[in-house]
Design a protein around this motif. Structure first.
Motif, mmCIF file in Angstrom:
data_model
loop_
_atom_site.group_PDB
_atom_site.id
_atom_site.type_symbol
_atom_site.label_atom_id
_atom_site.label_comp_id
_atom_site.label_asym_id
_atom_site.label_seq_id
_atom_site.Cartn_x
_atom_site.Cartn_y
_atom_site.Cartn_z
ATOM 1 N N ARG A 90 0.829 -1.206 0.000
ATOM 2 C CA ARG A 90 0.000 0.000 0.000
ATOM 3 C C ARG A 90 0.860 1.250 0.000
ATOM 4 O O ARG A 90 1.899 1.313 0.634
ATOM 5 C CB ARG A 90 -0.907 0.008 1.248
ATOM 6 N N LYS A 91 0.414 2.224 -0.733
ATOM 7 C CA LYS A 91 1.146 3.490 -0.799
ATOM 8 C C LYS A 91 0.135 4.560 -1.163
ATOM 9 O O LYS A 91 -0.856 4.266 -1.844
ATOM 10 C CB LYS A 91 2.234 3.338 -1.867
ATOM 11 N N SER A 92 0.357 5.788 -0.725
ATOM 12 C CA SER A 92 -0.546 6.875 -1.098
ATOM 13 C C SER A 92 -0.301 7.233 -2.555
ATOM 14 O O SER A 92 0.812 7.622 -2.919
ATOM 15 C CB SER A 92 -0.299 8.095 -0.204
ATOM 16 N N ARG A 120 -1.013 9.577 -5.722
ATOM 17 C CA ARG A 120 -1.446 10.956 -5.965
ATOM 18 C C ARG A 120 -1.447 11.286 -7.453
ATOM 19 O O ARG A 120 -1.373 12.449 -7.840
ATOM 20 C CB ARG A 120 -0.558 11.925 -5.176
ATOM 21 N N TYR A 148 -6.190 15.678 -6.175
ATOM 22 C CA TYR A 148 -5.291 15.125 -7.205
ATOM 23 C C TYR A 148 -6.005 14.645 -8.482
ATOM 24 O O TYR A 148 -5.505 13.759 -9.173
ATOM 25 C CB TYR A 148 -4.458 13.969 -6.614
ATOM 26 N N CYS A 208 -5.692 7.390 -1.803
ATOM 27 C CA CYS A 208 -4.913 8.242 -0.876
ATOM 28 C C CYS A 208 -5.848 8.756 0.214
ATOM 29 O O CYS A 208 -6.988 9.140 -0.058
ATOM 30 C CB CYS A 208 -4.273 9.413 -1.624
ATOM 31 N N TYR A 209 -5.364 8.731 1.425
ATOM 32 C CA TYR A 209 -6.113 9.277 2.561
ATOM 33 C C TYR A 209 -6.214 10.788 2.383
ATOM 34 O O TYR A 209 -5.251 11.443 1.984
ATOM 35 C CB TYR A 209 -5.385 8.999 3.882
ATOM 36 N N ILE A 210 -7.371 11.338 2.718
ATOM 37 C CA ILE A 210 -7.554 12.776 2.575
ATOM 38 C C ILE A 210 -8.089 13.346 3.892
ATOM 39 O O ILE A 210 -9.234 13.080 4.273
ATOM 40 C CB ILE A 210 -8.532 13.100 1.410
ATOM 41 N N TRP A 211 -7.220 14.041 4.583
ATOM 42 C CA TRP A 211 -7.644 14.709 5.819
ATOM 43 C C TRP A 211 -7.699 16.234 5.588
ATOM 44 O O TRP A 211 -8.580 16.905 6.094
ATOM 45 C CB TRP A 211 -6.677 14.404 6.954
ATOM 46 N N GLY A 212 -6.722 16.753 4.831
ATOM 47 C CA GLY A 212 -6.633 18.217 4.633
ATOM 48 C C GLY A 212 -7.898 18.776 4.019
ATOM 49 O O GLY A 212 -8.527 19.694 4.582
ATOM 50 N N ARG A 240 7.013 -2.944 -0.752
ATOM 51 C CA ARG A 240 7.952 -1.888 -0.371
ATOM 52 C C ARG A 240 8.818 -2.370 0.788
ATOM 53 O O ARG A 240 8.391 -3.173 1.622
ATOM 54 C CB ARG A 240 7.194 -0.622 0.039
HETATM 55 C C1 LIG Z 1 -4.321 10.605 9.103
HETATM 56 C C2 LIG Z 1 -3.743 10.801 7.733
HETATM 57 C C3 LIG Z 1 -4.016 11.942 7.033
HETATM 58 C C4 LIG Z 1 -3.513 12.126 5.734
HETATM 59 N N1 LIG Z 1 -3.907 13.210 5.009
HETATM 60 C C5 LIG Z 1 -3.463 13.346 3.748
HETATM 61 C C6 LIG Z 1 -3.938 14.416 2.934
HETATM 62 O O1 LIG Z 1 -4.778 15.209 3.319
HETATM 63 N N2 LIG Z 1 -3.418 14.502 1.693
HETATM 64 C C7 LIG Z 1 -2.480 13.631 1.205
HETATM 65 O O2 LIG Z 1 -2.043 13.777 0.063
HETATM 66 N N3 LIG Z 1 -2.026 12.604 1.955
HETATM 67 C C8 LIG Z 1 -2.507 12.432 3.200
HETATM 68 N N4 LIG Z 1 -2.094 11.366 3.962
HETATM 69 C C9 LIG Z 1 -1.093 10.417 3.418
HETATM 70 C C10 LIG Z 1 0.253 10.504 4.157
HETATM 71 O O3 LIG Z 1 0.938 11.655 3.770
HETATM 72 C C11 LIG Z 1 1.027 9.225 3.833
HETATM 73 O O4 LIG Z 1 0.291 8.112 4.298
HETATM 74 C C12 LIG Z 1 2.414 9.181 4.472
HETATM 75 O O5 LIG Z 1 3.229 10.211 3.976
HETATM 76 C C13 LIG Z 1 3.115 7.835 4.245
HETATM 77 O O6 LIG Z 1 3.188 7.565 2.840
HETATM 78 P P1 LIG Z 1 2.484 6.277 2.208
HETATM 79 O O7 LIG Z 1 1.006 6.347 2.496
HETATM 80 O O8 LIG Z 1 2.754 6.375 0.734
HETATM 81 O O9 LIG Z 1 3.084 5.067 2.838
HETATM 82 C C14 LIG Z 1 -2.635 11.163 5.210
HETATM 83 C C15 LIG Z 1 -2.359 9.997 5.924
HETATM 84 C C16 LIG Z 1 -2.931 9.803 7.152
HETATM 85 C C17 LIG Z 1 -2.663 8.506 7.883
#
Ligand SMILES: Cc1cc2nc3c(=O)[nH]c(=O)nc-3n(C[C@H](O)[C@H](O)[C@H](O)COP(=O)(O)O)c2cc1C
Length: 177
Positions: free
Chosen positions: A10-12, A14, A77, A121-125, A164
């Motif tokens: 798993r990876k974020s 974008r 994105y 990708c997780y989106i909190w912002g 990874r």
């Molecule tokens: C609680 C949480 C909030 C996050 N919010 C964002 C976000 O708003 N935008 C974004 O691009 N990535 C977001 N991420 C992704 C993280 O930046 C990412 O998981 C971290 O840098 C590790 O990289 P990976 O997911 O590729 O392993 C978030 C991840 C988590 C767990």
């Protein structure tokens, strides 16, 4: 894919092609959300909103960019699907449970997306931006007394998940024996 493989692959993501996901893929991801553990089993305290409407996606994207003070930024994105996870407004002392429920649900969806080879990708912002944009919030049509917690974007991507190398010590730890 085995669980540990999905976790370590798993990876974020974008970068998206713009192509949507199939109904079957979405069903799998929603089932993964429903398979998540929820504190005290209170599933009726959680809610998912699946957004594929391009106009609304654009409004969320713009609200996020405005919040970050970067008009050229695209916090979604260009992904074609955004799933918002909301919770019933928690009592102060139960906020940790409510917000953790939402995070675990989002993570289950991310792992299933990995298994299916779909970008996620997780989106909190941008979700923080939704919470402070009454117009956008209204369009999401949440049940009464629910508040947005977090979200996930999904979509087809050219990225191919690979195992990874995960540093075993990047999260600090201590051991008490
Ligand atoms: C609680 C949480 C909030 C996050 N919010 C964002 C976000 O708003 N935008 C974004 O691009 N990535 C977001 N991420 C992704 C993280 O930046 C990412 O998981 C971290 O840098 C590790 O990289 P990976 O997911 O590729 O392993 C978030 C991840 C988590 C767990």
């Amino acid at each position: 894919m085995k669980t540990f493989e999905a976790i370590c692959s798993r990876k974020s993501v974008r970068s998206y092609t713009g192509e949507g996901i199939t109904a079957d893929e979405l069903n799998h991801i929603i089932t993964a959300a429903n398979a998540a553990p929820v504190g005290m089993g209170q599933y009726d305290g959680m809610h998912l909103t699946i957004v594929t409407n391009p106009e609304l996606l654009k409004k969320i994207d713009q609200a996020g960019a405005a919040m970050f003070g970067k008009p050229d930024m695209h916090p979604l994105y260009g992904a074609p699907v955004f799933i918002l996870v909301s919770t019933k407004t928690p009592a102060k002392m139960m906020e940790n449970v409510a917000f953790s429920n939402a995070a675990i649900i989002a993570h289950n969806m991310a792992l299933e997306a990995t298994e299916l080879g779909i970008g996620a990708c997780y989106i909190w912002g941008a979700v923080a931006a939704i919470s402070s944009s009454p117009d956008v919030l209204k369009e999401l049509n949440l049940p009464e007394n629910f508040v947005p917690c977090c979200g996930i974007i999904l979509g087809k991507t050219d990225y191919k998940y690979v195992l990874r190398e995960i540093p075993a010590n990047r999260i600090g730890k201590n051991t008490i024996e």
